[in-house]
Design a protein around this motif. Structure first.
Motif, short mmCIF file in Angstrom:
data_model
loop_
_atom_site.label_atom_id
_atom_site.label_comp_id
_atom_site.label_asym_id
_atom_site.label_seq_id
_atom_site.Cartn_x
_atom_site.Cartn_y
_atom_site.Cartn_z
N ALA A 220 0.82 -1.22 0.00
CA ALA A 220 0.00 0.00 0.00
C ALA A 220 0.85 1.26 0.00
CB ALA A 220 -0.93 -0.01 1.21
N GLN B 276 -4.29 2.24 -11.14
CA GLN B 276 -4.33 2.75 -9.78
C GLN B 276 -5.54 3.67 -9.66
OE1 GLN B 276 -0.97 5.16 -8.46
NE2 GLN B 276 -1.15 4.29 -6.41
N GLY C 187 -6.01 7.17 -4.86
CA GLY C 187 -5.86 6.93 -3.43
C GLY C 187 -5.73 5.47 -3.04
N GLN C 188 -5.71 4.58 -4.04
CA GLN C 188 -5.64 3.16 -3.71
C GLN C 188 -4.33 2.53 -4.22
OE1 GLN C 188 -9.18 0.92 -4.56
NE2 GLN C 188 -10.53 2.63 -4.12
N LYS C 189 -4.19 1.25 -3.97
CA LYS C 189 -2.98 0.53 -4.36
C LYS C 189 -2.88 0.38 -5.87
CE LYS C 189 -2.01 -3.34 -2.04
NZ LYS C 189 -2.13 -4.52 -1.17
N GLU D 98 -2.65 -1.84 -8.96
CA GLU D 98 -3.19 -3.19 -9.19
C GLU D 98 -2.68 -3.73 -10.52
OE1 GLU D 98 -7.66 -3.25 -7.58
OE2 GLU D 98 -7.31 -1.64 -9.02
N GLU E 91 -16.54 2.86 -12.58
CA GLU E 91 -15.47 2.34 -11.73
C GLU E 91 -14.19 2.01 -12.50
OE1 GLU E 91 -18.63 1.22 -11.92
OE2 GLU E 91 -18.71 -0.97 -11.85
#
Lengths: 110, 112
Positions: free
Chosen positions: A102, B37, B40-42, B44, B85
């Motif tokens: 993360a 990405q 605000g997230q990881k 992927e 999404e």
């Protein structure tokens, strides 16, 4: 299931301080571990670590891997405001796939 | 220094439309990847591509997605029937065996 945990999640220090960022992992068929720096857009490659105990250095940054204890650390000495970024740890498996942590958000205050 | 080039840098599309994101990998690299990405997230993993075929794909990479290497230099990601999404930064990366991957600067896709 493969897992990557980075700590701390965020860190605020003053310019000139030294920081250590941690990455622990559980990855089936582990091949190597990569560190990236992400500022506004794309992750920028920092290090690729394949062997345990051998430190890699680039200027004020260094990193080491422990394959027995399944972790890696990234050190930054004499930090500068330009070091502010999210630092991402990404172990690579045998299929060359990266498993992303993360990230640690590092903020360097002047 | 060689770099991975992605176009466009930002694309806005209506829900249900198809988009094609383009990437020019580094010329002597043989492994190509798409990641995304969400804000605000990881990061992927979506898909890896080697020897003109998909070598690995994630659960995210369903029938809505496809990749192509239409000529010797470009590597494209097609997203059909876009959904809200799907809005994210899409990164292309290329690499050689045993070396770190180089990422492009990304395409920001906004689906409205």
């Amino acid at each position: 299931e493969d897992k990557v945990v980075q700590s701390p999640l965020s860190l605020v220090v003053h310019e000139g301080d030294t920081v250590t960022l941690n990455c622990s992992y559980e990855v089936t068929n582990f091949r190597s571990l990569l560190w990236y720096k992400q500022e506004k857009k794309a992750p920028t490659f920092l290090f690729m670590l394949t062997s345990s105990g051998i430190e890699k250095k680039s200027g004020r940054l260094s990193s080491i891997l422990d394959k027995k204890e399944l972790f890696s650390i990234l050190n930054i000495t004499a930090t500068q405001t330009g070091d502010s970024a999210v630092y991402l740890c990404a172990p690579m498996d045998s299929n060359y796939q990266l498993i992303w942590g993360a990230g640690t958000k590092l903020i360097i205050k002047p | 220094e060689p770099e991975v080039t992605q176009t466009p840098s930002h694309q806005v599309t209506q829900m249900g439309q198809e988009v094609i994101l383009r990437c020019v990998p580094i010329s002597n690299h043989l492994y190509f990847y798409w990641y995304r990405q969400i804000l605000g997230q990881k990061v992927e993993f979506l898909v890896s591509f080697y020897n003109n075929e998909i070598s690995e794909k994630s659960e995210i990479f369903d029938d809505q997605f496809s990749v192509e290497r239409p000529d010797g230099s470009n590597f494209t990601l097609k997203i059909r029937s876009t959904k809200l999404e799907d809005s994210a930064m899409y990164f292309c990366a290329s690499g050689r065996q045993g070396q770190g991957y180089t990422f492009g600067s990304g395409t920001r896709l906004t689906v409205v």
